[in-house]
Motif scaffolding. Structure first.
Motif, short mmCIF file in Angstrom:
data_model
loop_
_atom_site.label_atom_id
_atom_site.label_comp_id
_atom_site.label_asym_id
_atom_site.label_seq_id
_atom_site.Cartn_x
_atom_site.Cartn_y
_atom_site.Cartn_z
N THR A 441 0.85 -1.19 0.00
CA THR A 441 0.00 0.00 0.00
C THR A 441 0.89 1.24 0.00
O THR A 441 2.09 1.16 0.29
CB THR A 441 -0.91 0.06 1.25
OG1 THR A 441 -0.06 0.18 2.40
CG2 THR A 441 -1.79 -1.17 1.37
N ARG A 442 0.26 2.40 -0.29
CA ARG A 442 1.07 3.62 -0.36
C ARG A 442 1.73 3.94 0.97
O ARG A 442 2.79 4.53 1.03
CB ARG A 442 0.19 4.79 -0.82
CG ARG A 442 0.04 4.73 -2.33
CD ARG A 442 -0.97 5.68 -2.89
NE ARG A 442 -0.89 7.01 -2.33
CZ ARG A 442 -1.92 7.83 -2.25
NH1 ARG A 442 -3.10 7.44 -2.70
NH2 ARG A 442 -1.79 9.03 -1.72
N ASP A 443 1.07 3.50 2.07
CA ASP A 443 1.70 3.76 3.37
C ASP A 443 2.47 2.55 3.89
O ASP A 443 2.69 2.40 5.09
CB ASP A 443 0.68 4.29 4.39
CG ASP A 443 -0.62 3.51 4.42
OD1 ASP A 443 -0.77 2.56 3.61
OD2 ASP A 443 -1.48 3.82 5.25
N LEU A 718 -3.74 2.51 -2.34
CA LEU A 718 -4.39 2.66 -1.03
C LEU A 718 -3.51 3.28 0.05
O LEU A 718 -2.35 2.90 0.24
CB LEU A 718 -4.84 1.26 -0.57
CG LEU A 718 -5.42 1.13 0.83
CD1 LEU A 718 -6.73 1.89 0.95
CD2 LEU A 718 -5.65 -0.34 1.19
N GLU A 719 -4.13 4.20 0.77
CA GLU A 719 -3.54 4.73 2.01
C GLU A 719 -4.32 3.99 3.11
O GLU A 719 -5.46 4.33 3.39
CB GLU A 719 -3.82 6.24 2.05
CG GLU A 719 -3.06 7.05 3.07
CD GLU A 719 -1.64 7.40 2.63
OE1 GLU A 719 -0.72 7.13 3.43
OE2 GLU A 719 -1.48 7.91 1.50
N LEU A 747 -14.78 6.14 1.63
CA LEU A 747 -13.32 6.27 1.81
C LEU A 747 -12.59 5.95 0.50
O LEU A 747 -11.63 6.62 0.13
CB LEU A 747 -12.83 5.35 2.93
CG LEU A 747 -13.30 5.74 4.34
CD1 LEU A 747 -13.06 4.59 5.32
CD2 LEU A 747 -12.56 6.99 4.81
N ALA A 748 -13.09 4.90 -0.19
CA ALA A 748 -12.46 4.50 -1.45
C ALA A 748 -12.59 5.63 -2.47
O ALA A 748 -11.67 5.93 -3.22
CB ALA A 748 -13.10 3.23 -1.97
N LYS A 750 -12.91 8.83 -1.79
CA LYS A 750 -12.03 9.95 -1.42
C LYS A 750 -10.60 9.69 -1.90
O LYS A 750 -9.89 10.60 -2.28
CB LYS A 750 -12.04 10.13 0.10
CG LYS A 750 -13.30 10.80 0.60
CD LYS A 750 -13.07 11.48 1.94
CE LYS A 750 -14.38 12.05 2.46
NZ LYS A 750 -15.05 11.09 3.37
N GLN A 751 -10.19 8.43 -1.83
CA GLN A 751 -8.81 8.12 -2.24
C GLN A 751 -8.73 7.80 -3.73
O GLN A 751 -7.69 7.37 -4.22
CB GLN A 751 -8.30 6.92 -1.44
CG GLN A 751 -8.17 7.18 0.05
CD GLN A 751 -7.27 6.13 0.72
OE1 GLN A 751 -6.49 5.45 0.08
NE2 GLN A 751 -7.40 6.01 2.04
N LEU A 753 -9.82 5.26 -5.30
CA LEU A 753 -9.36 3.89 -5.50
C LEU A 753 -10.12 3.25 -6.66
O LEU A 753 -11.30 3.54 -6.86
CB LEU A 753 -9.62 3.05 -4.25
CG LEU A 753 -8.77 3.38 -3.03
CD1 LEU A 753 -9.15 2.46 -1.88
CD2 LEU A 753 -7.28 3.20 -3.35
#
Ligand code: PEP
Ligand code: MG
Length: 755
Positions: A441-443, A718-719, A747-748, A750-751, A753
């Motif tokens: 994931t991105r984080d 994904l964050e 949430l998806a 907003k990101q 995804l």
């Protein structure tokens, strides 16, 4: 002078002559209603056709006002004619106007007629129209007359299906049976396929309806029934089926029907009325279908399929047309259409020519669906009634993700799909580009993506998807497609081949998990009320240690000194897992004693798929090298909702609060005990569900191969941390009205995804 009674046979002969005459469609119909009225001594005979817009249009009449032809219409369910059409059942009345459903149509001039007999005009169980006779006097039509009218209706049905009647109708109100149709079913796999219909169990098309020689036809019927009975008896006494099994139950039912006097008598009556033996089978089957389709009792509706199969068998004997589709030459864009089929039947087809399968039955977790998915064959289930309206060679489009099937699509629709396919080919190419990227994931959380598999045929896909390995190898598939118990050497050969094809990537071999919808005819001992909760899987394995030991022996041998990972299904209590480990240890000792090389590393894990285990995780986890959640079964048992029963399987959101809390509990406990945990149920391959799983701390997801690309794309974008925090808060709060799925979609979104 009164016309002499000529009987249905004479009528049929006259009809045949009329059909052979070079007449325009309307003239032919006019002549037919005339013949029927004369022959049956009725004052009226009318023929209504059910149009595409569900209106019943008067197409021809003898005795009503001619001006009303093509003018008078009734809605489905309206009036006596509408009632007959909607119920697909005959109706005989002494005094029609006093019936509550009677709808008066002044333009027809039907005031003086009281006695009424109407029958549906059916083809393959579909209502095409209604045929009515009427008399002025209070007359009661006898059973013979109903029978004669039904027989005549069979012929009319064929005429509608094969003639140019639609030229008689106003534009836009078609009666074209071969019009485009759309079926909304259930999605089994991703992917879109365009191709041609291949009926798995082709209906025999009857073309010859009117008998030349009735006695001859009666003899043909008798001998065909005998042949069919003998073949069913043969199958029943056949070695593989000699013990009790589901196949046996079905065949027993067939035998019962084939010996059923009522059925045979009805066939004989239809022949006596002048039909050929084939037409008699079709005619009786139409009635049976129509009657049974009205039943809401699922048992009765299931029996309808048995009757359909039986009628089809009989037609095959009569026409000598018995080659199953799997042995025929397939077009290279074949799309298989079937009521249902087992995984073994699917595997009989030439895979290189098969683009998709469409079933009337089956759920997404049914085994044929799992096999189709693992082979990457586009598939849709629950396409109700598609078999009866499809014909071999029809154009068809299967839209996997939408669960939609378009039969005989329009050019425009086809073009749209051609474009879609082009786009999805691009998307697949894009997924292939991702295959070598680390799944992080991105984080910075690494998410291991693994295949669910079960056939060696699907293992080469590992190279295409870039998955880390096989998280679940369903060994039972080999058993399901075999006609007898695979010998130890055969098992060793398969496991070796699987290891070879995975080219060094790890494989988790699950021990035989039979039962529920995974039927292995030669292993089932007795019919059970609730097979999913019955004597299945590990329960059966522990009861038959020979079977278990053979499989373990095969696995340990196939490792050839390399690593081996074994997963134990359906653990309900810890002792069962401990006992399985003991059996594995016995086999390991045996291997060493006999001079074999033990696996370099042997790991044994438990599947968590029975709810009771959730409350003794502190006992079972210390015994496990790893665990894997089988969400298909676990959620079925948590919800008390059968995964194969479409009415209930989708009724509860699998990532709704109670399910997600249960899953999180398992994950938390596994972390506490330091036991690696994988999710290998179908949930792992669906983006929003996979997101929920990652949010509760799962980092190993095993899924059907085509799901890897989309999930990986999501992981890469994904964050995870904010999603984890939001889901944790939602699970802690338990606020009513807060749906976790919606929260995740938000949430998806907003990101941005790819979901
Ligand atoms: C499950 O139950 O989730 C599972 C992975 O196993 P199967 O679908 O083969 O029962
Ligand atoms: Mg399971």
């Amino acid at each position: 002078m009164a016309t002499p009674v000529s009987g249905p046979r004479v009528l049929l002969r006259q009809l045949r002559e009329t059909m052979a005459e070079p007449l325009a469609s309307q003239d032919r119909l006019d002549k037919i209603v005339n013949l029927i009225a004369t022959n049956m001594h009725t004052d009226v005979c009318s023929f209504y056709v059910l149009r595409g817009d569900n209106a019943l249009e008067l197409f021809a009449t003898f005795g009503l006002k001619r001006e009303s032809v093509h003018m008078t219409t009734l809605r489905l369910g309206e009036g006596l004619v509408g009632l007959i059409a909607s119920q697909a059942a005959p109706l005989s009345l002494e005094d029609a106007p006093s019936h509550p459903a009677f709808a008066y149509r002044p333009e027809t001039g039907e005031d003086p007629f009281r006695a009424f007999l109407g029958v549906p005009v059916l083809r393959a169980g579909q209502t095409l129209g209604v045929l009515v006779v009427q008399n002025k006097d209070h007359r009661i039509y006898g059973e013979d007359e109903t029978e004669a009218l039904l027989t005549t209706a069979t012929i009319l049905a064929e005429m509608i299906a094969t003639s140019d009647f639609d030229t008689l109708i106003k534009p836009g109100q078609d009666i074209d049976l071969r019009r485009p149709r759309t079926f909304q079913g259930q999605s089994f796999t991703e992917g879109i396929a365009l191709g041609q219909v291949v009926l798995h169990d082709p209906r025999v098309v009857v073309t010859n309806f009117i008998a030349e020689d009735t006695e001859q036809e009666a003899k043909r019927l008798e001998s065909a029934i005998d042949t069919m009975r003998v073949s069913i008896d043969d199958m029943l006494s056949h070695g593989d089926l000699a013990s009790a099994s589901e196949h046996r139950d079905i065949l027993e039912t067939y035998r019962m029907f084939a010996n059923d006097r009522g059925w045979v008598v009805r066939l004989q009556e239809a022949i006596a009325n002048g039909l050929t033996a084939e037409a008699a089978v079709e005619r009786v089957q139409n009635d049976t279908r129509a009657r049974m389709l009205r039943s809401t009792d699922p048992y009765i509706r299931d029996r309808l399929h048995d009757f359909d199969d039986l009628a089809n068998r009989l037609l095959r004997v009569l026409t000598g047309n018995g080659v199953p589709s799997s042995r025929r030459e397939l077009p290279d864009n074949a799309i298989l259409v079937a009521r249902n089929m087992g995984p073994a039947e699917l595997l009989e087809y030439d895979r290189t020519r098969l683009r998709a399968i469409v079933l009337e039955e089956g759920g997404a977790t049914a085994h044929v669906a799992i096999v189709a998915r693992s082979l990457g064959i586009v598939s849709v289930g629950q396409a109700e009634n598609i078999v009866s309206v499809s014909e071999n060679g029809d154009d068809i489009i299967v839209d996997g993700p939408a669960g939609t099937v378009h039969l005989r699509p329009t050019r425009e629709l086809e073009q749209t799909y051609v474009d879609k396919v082009r786009i999805s080919a691009k998307r697949r190419a894009h997924y292939r580009e991702l295959k070598d990227k680390p799944s992080v994931t991105r984080d910075g959380t690494t998410i291991s993506l693994l295949h669910n598999s079960g056939l060696v045929a699907d293992l080469p896909m590992l190279a295409d998807t870039g998955a880390e390995g096989v998280g679940l190898f369903r060994t039972e598939l080999q058993f399901m497609i075999a006609s007898r118990l695979p010998k130890v050497q055969e098992q060793i050969a398969l496991y070796r081949e699987a290891i070879r094809l995975s080219e060094g990537k790890p494989i988790v071999f699950r021990l035989l998990d039979v039962g529920g919808d995974k039927v292995i005819p030669y292993l089932r001992a007795a019919a059970e009320e609730n097979p999913a909760m019955g004597f299945r899987s590990l329960r059966l394995a522990l009861d038959r240690p020979g079977l278990l030991r053979t499989q373990v022996r095969a696995l340990l041998t196939a490792a050839d000194g390399g690593p081996m990972t074994i997963l134990v299904p359906m653990v309900t209590e810890t002792w069962e897992f401990v006992e399985t480990k003991r059996v594995i240890k016995l086999e390991l000792d045996r291997l060493i004693r006999s001079g074999g090389t033990p696996p370099s590393v042997l790991k044994v894990g438990a599947m968590i798929e029975v709810p009771s285990l959730l409350w003794e995780l502190d006992r079972v986890l210390p015994e496990c090298d790893f665990v894997s959640i089988g969400s298909n079964d676990l959620i079925m048992f948590l919800n008390a909702a059968d995964r194969a029963n479409q009415r209930v399987a989708k009724a509860y959101d699998p990532i709704g609060l109670p399910r997600l809390r249960a899953l999180r509990h398992i994950v938390d406990m596994a972390h506490r005990y330091g036991v690696p945990i994988t999710m290998c149920g179908e949930l792992a391959g669906r983006p929003i569900e996979a997101l929920a799983l990652m949010a509760i701390g799962m980092t190993r997801l095993s899924m059907s191969p085509p799901a890897i690309g989309p999930i990986k794309e999501m992981v890469l974008g994904l964050e995870l941390e904010p999603v984890r925090a939001a889901v944790a808060a939602a699970l802690a709060d338990g606020q009513y009205g807060l749906e976790i799925r919606e929260l995740l979609m938000d949430l998806a979104d907003k990101q941005a995804l790819a979901i």
